[in-house]
Design a protein around this motif. Sequence first.
Motif, PDB file in Angstrom:
ATOM      1  N   LYS A 425      -1.259 -35.063  23.546  1.00 49.29           N
ATOM      2  CA  LYS A 425      -1.222 -33.891  24.153  1.00 49.29           C
ATOM      3  C   LYS A 425      -0.583 -33.676  25.376  1.00 49.29           C
ATOM      4  O   LYS A 425       0.016 -32.784  25.639  1.00 49.29           O
ATOM      5  N   TRP A 429       2.939 -31.387  26.525  1.00 48.91           N
ATOM      6  CA  TRP A 429       3.298 -30.337  27.739  1.00 48.91           C
ATOM      7  C   TRP A 429       4.373 -30.742  28.358  1.00 48.91           C
ATOM      8  O   TRP A 429       4.823 -30.170  29.158  1.00 48.91           O
ATOM      9  N   GLU A 453      -7.670 -30.356  31.760  1.00 45.89           N
ATOM     10  CA  GLU A 453      -7.454 -29.270  30.813  1.00 45.89           C
ATOM     11  C   GLU A 453      -7.416 -30.022  29.440  1.00 45.89           C
ATOM     12  O   GLU A 453      -8.176 -29.586  28.678  1.00 45.89           O
ATOM     13  N   THR A 454      -6.768 -31.017  29.301  1.00 47.97           N
ATOM     14  CA  THR A 454      -6.673 -31.626  27.888  1.00 47.97           C
ATOM     15  C   THR A 454      -8.081 -32.484  27.534  1.00 47.97           C
ATOM     16  O   THR A 454      -8.429 -32.474  26.564  1.00 47.97           O
ATOM     17  N   CYS A 455      -8.584 -32.906  28.839  1.00 48.19           N
ATOM     18  CA  CYS A 455     -10.094 -33.536  28.416  1.00 48.19           C
ATOM     19  C   CYS A 455     -10.918 -32.873  27.937  1.00 48.19           C
ATOM     20  O   CYS A 455     -11.632 -33.104  27.071  1.00 48.19           O
ATOM     21  N   GLN A 456     -11.003 -31.687  28.521  1.00 47.42           N
ATOM     22  CA  GLN A 456     -11.860 -30.565  28.080  1.00 47.42           C
ATOM     23  C   GLN A 456     -11.655 -30.062  26.694  1.00 47.42           C
ATOM     24  O   GLN A 456     -12.501 -29.704  25.665  1.00 47.42           O
ATOM     25  N   GLU A 457     -10.414 -29.957  26.333  1.00 48.27           N
ATOM     26  CA  GLU A 457      -9.755 -29.430  24.901  1.00 48.27           C
ATOM     27  C   GLU A 457     -10.244 -30.338  23.874  1.00 48.27           C
ATOM     28  O   GLU A 457     -10.693 -29.892  22.817  1.00 48.27           O
ATOM     29  N   VAL A 458      -9.926 -31.599  24.328  1.00 53.41           N
ATOM     30  CA  VAL A 458     -10.028 -32.773  22.992  1.00 53.41           C
ATOM     31  C   VAL A 458     -11.521 -33.474  23.169  1.00 53.41           C
ATOM     32  O   VAL A 458     -11.748 -34.355  22.551  1.00 53.41           O
TER      33      VAL A 458
END
Length: 461
Positions: A425, A429, A453-458
């Motif tokens: 991810k 970006w 942000e990616t940690c929260q998303e995945v």
Amino acid sequence: MEDRKVYLDKHSNLLQLEEHMYPLVDIEKPNIFRNLFRYDEIPKIAFNDRIVPHSMPDEIWITDTTFRDGQQSRAPYSTKQIVEIYDYLHRLGGPNGKIRQCEFFLYSKKDRDAVYKCMEKGYDFPEITSWIRASKKDFQLVKDIGLKETGILVSCSDYHIFFKMKMTRLEAMNHYLSVVRECLETGISPRCHLEDITRADIYGFVIPFCLELMNLMNEYKIPVKIRVCDTMGYGVNYPGAVIPRSIPGIIYGLRIHAGVPSELIEFHGHNDFYKAVSNSTTAWLYGASGINCSLFGIGERTGNTPLEAMVFEYAQIRGTLDGMDTRVITELAEYYEKEIGYKVPAQTPFVGKNFNVTKAGIHADGLLKNEEIYNIFDTDKFLNRPPLVAVSNTSGLAGIAHWINTYFKLSEEKAVDKNSKLVKKVKEWVDAEYENGRVTSLTDEELLKVIHETCQEVGVI
């Protein structure tokens, strides 16, 4: 010639012929070396190709002026900060006390409180010394506190003697000697700060003055130290350069012609011409045991010799750290940023954020294959700072994974690889950034934001 003494030099193991005495050259007009120091021109470095020998002392060490010269150029440290930094310096210097001394102001209650609290630690090293005005009242203050040594300002160039003090050389020398004698009368060891020595008449004033200081030392049986202060950073380390700019020439003159033992010579450099570190190492090589430094080079104008630099200079010329714990350097840099609010410039060697970060794509590829290719030494071992690869359009999945693992210091079992959702991810970006025309490397702040942000998303924490 027949009356001159022949003696065995303990470093060269050769017989030497005692040099003639150097009397004070008292003059009516100042010698300000206009041939070298024209104010409307860049200072000149002249050569006469007179070479003096190396004379590395049996033992060398570092002294610290963070709380004195370092504090003159910034907001004063709090008592708590001074005590905590002193603790760090004790740990950094190691069991052999390679950071030998710290000098303190004594003027304010805050300064004196810091001295008392540091003394309560009971450390042998760094020894606590002071820097005071040359007055009987201040000497007594040093004695009452229980310190064994203090610094005294003894400016030695004609710029200072004639223009600032409005004295002749003879008047200045007699004044200084009376002050040093007052200090010795109280049983305190004086450390004479020869301010502006690299614009001074070395054989017309400095050597005769230091001969008199050695006479006082012999009379009182109390050590008298000589601090060689390259106040304006004019000193040079080049073999064959003329005095007063020659650091080898000054150290040689003090040892051989003034009879000052190496263990009583200390060099204090400034970085006006980017030479503080090279001049300090040169002073060691030619016979000064002590090098005076401040943390991160913080000091007057362009700063002093950085203490952390001389730790690594020591290791390079001695082949050992002699017990110094270099990992403390990283702790100090973090302490300065978090507790004091001082931001170390990113490119600063050993302590800057970018000092071991590889940004060029082709360099990053080499570092990922073998970190020795682009890392100066095992920075993880010595500084708790593994090398980083800056993320750019050439980093790839492996480069991004390497950045995450090293930045967050993830253990092997927690490390991410190039196949993880997080890494893929982040790469998407990154690719989008460069497809939109970006040409520069990504900053830590940008990467941390997108990783968060990616940690929260995945769903990775």
